[in-house]
Design an enzyme around this catalytic site. Structure first.
Site, short mmCIF file in Angstrom:
data_model
loop_
_atom_site.label_atom_id
_atom_site.label_comp_id
_atom_site.label_asym_id
_atom_site.label_seq_id
_atom_site.Cartn_x
_atom_site.Cartn_y
_atom_site.Cartn_z
N ASP A 135 4.38 -2.29 -7.91
CA ASP A 135 2.91 -2.39 -7.38
C ASP A 135 2.47 -1.09 -7.12
O ASP A 135 1.69 -0.72 -7.57
CB ASP A 135 2.76 -3.32 -6.29
CG ASP A 135 3.07 -4.99 -6.62
OD1 ASP A 135 3.58 -5.22 -7.90
OD2 ASP A 135 2.97 -5.60 -5.87
N GLY B 143 -2.15 -6.96 -6.10
CA GLY B 143 -1.69 -5.64 -5.85
C GLY B 143 -2.53 -4.82 -4.46
O GLY B 143 -2.68 -3.56 -4.41
N GLY C 162 -1.24 -11.02 -5.06
CA GLY C 162 -0.92 -11.26 -6.54
C GLY C 162 -1.79 -10.09 -7.12
O GLY C 162 -1.66 -10.07 -8.45
N ALA D 32 -2.30 -1.28 -3.41
CA ALA D 32 -3.61 -0.38 -3.38
C ALA D 32 -3.93 0.37 -2.29
O ALA D 32 -4.50 1.50 -2.26
CB ALA D 32 -4.65 -1.18 -4.00
C1 MEV Z 1 4.80 -8.83 -6.51
O1 MEV Z 1 3.64 -8.34 -6.97
C2 MEV Z 1 5.87 -8.51 -7.49
C3 MEV Z 1 7.31 -9.17 -7.07
O2 MEV Z 1 7.94 -8.72 -8.18
C4 MEV Z 1 7.90 -8.40 -6.05
C5 MEV Z 1 8.27 -6.92 -6.10
O3 MEV Z 1 8.37 -6.44 -7.46
O4 MEV Z 1 8.40 -6.02 -5.27
C6 MEV Z 1 7.16 -10.53 -6.59
#
Ligand code: MEV
Length: 306
Positions: free
Chosen positions: A142, A97, A95, A101
């Site tokens: 991300d 990143g 959650g 990173a």
């Molecule tokens: C993950 O941090 C974000 C998601 O939307 C997946 C993505 O965008 O690749 C769940």
């Protein structure tokens, strides 16, 4: 020896929806992952001393191996005669990143060690490839935050749109870690399945998500933090509707709101990992963070818009 780093991130609006081309807003946070690449005789070695949610590293071991293969491939390098060391103050957890990173940090360290002189754009392209090891077909949000930092409006498309946004000053947030390692790939696949089975319902939710991002952007540009917090609450509601939140995340969100956060939502892939609370005043940030810690959860006290 080559060195590099990548930012951790917090998605303020529209994780999951972003996979389908709905705009999203993401901010880098101050915590980073660092990578150092050394030439070392023999094969390939990874030393990972990032702080981590218990179980995260073991759980992601295969993903990390795949990711490294994608990175070396994308850079045209052989994965041998090299050691990479990962560190920094970013928690390796779901959650926040962490995977992106690390990918950006590794790409930068390799670029420096092999004198490749990669631009940010090239680092971002490699980091995206690395992210594929963790979640198949990432939207790119991300790795973009991990590479460029700052506050970003992101829209996935044939060519992704990335626009820098600005808060007139950095704003305190609290990120609460459920301590559960989540599988982003499975969470994304779950949304796809449910969307296909409930097209009409999901189209309405997706339209509401798009409206929220636009309003969120306006609130950020006007530095209207109260509205921003309310919109984050609404975004959490939409994420609950597409079933990517869970009881732990909802619980931490409730604590944060009760302790005075202007808004709170899950962030990232969901089904575990982190939530985020908007807590501009120092004393509210401390109150929310302490209340979550008191329940036995790890927290990050950080800022958006840095
Ligand atoms: C993950 O941090 C974000 C998601 O939307 C997946 C993505 O965008 O690749 C769940």
């Amino acid at each position: 020896m080559g060195q590099g780093s990548g930012f951790g991130k917090v998605i303020l609006f529209n994780e999951h929806f972003v996979v389908y081309g709905i705009p999203a807003i993401v901010s880098a946070i101050s915590m980073r992952t660092t990578a150092t690449a050394f030439r070392a005789p023999g094969g390939f070695e990874l030393r990972d001393s990032r702080p981590a949610t218990p179980g995260y590293k073991a759980d992601k071991m295969q993903h990390q191996k795949d990711s490294l293969d994608y990175i070396f491939n994308a850079m045209g390098l052989k994965k041998e005669g090299i050691r990479i060391e990962l560190g920094g103050d970013l928690y390796a957890a779901s959650g926040v990143g962490a995977s992106a990173a690390s990918c950006a940090a590794i790409a930068r360290a390799l670029s420096e060690e092999f004198d490749l002189g990669y631009s940010d754009e090239e680092i971002n392209r490699v980091a995206y490839q690395g992210e594929r090891g963790y979640h198949g077909t990432p939207s790119g949000i991300d790795n973009t935050a991990a590479t460029y930092g700052g506050l970003i409006w992101f829209k996935r498309g044939k060519t992704n749109i990335m626009e820098r946004m600005h808060l007139s000053e950095a704003v305190n947030i609290v990120m609460g870690n459920t301590g559960k390692v989540a599988n982003t790939k499975a969470a994304v696949a779950g949304v796809r399945e449910r969307k296909e089975a409930n097209l009409e319902k999901y189209e309405k939710i997706f339209k509401a998500a798009e409206d929220l991002a636009l309003k969120g952007r306006e609130a950020i540009e006007a530095f209207d933090l109260e509205t921003l917090g309310e919109l984050m609450n609404e975004n959490h509601g939409l994420l609950q509707e597409i079933e990517v939140s869970n009881a732990d995340l909802d619980h931490l969100v409730e604590i944060a709101r009760k302790e005075g956060a202007l808004g709170a939502k899950m962030t990232g892939g969901g089904l575990g990992g982190y939530m985020v609370a908007l807590t501009p005043a120092d004393e509210v940030q401390e109150r929310v963070a302490s209340a979550i810690e008191k329940e036995g959860f790890q927290v990050l006290r950080t800022k958006i818009g840095i």
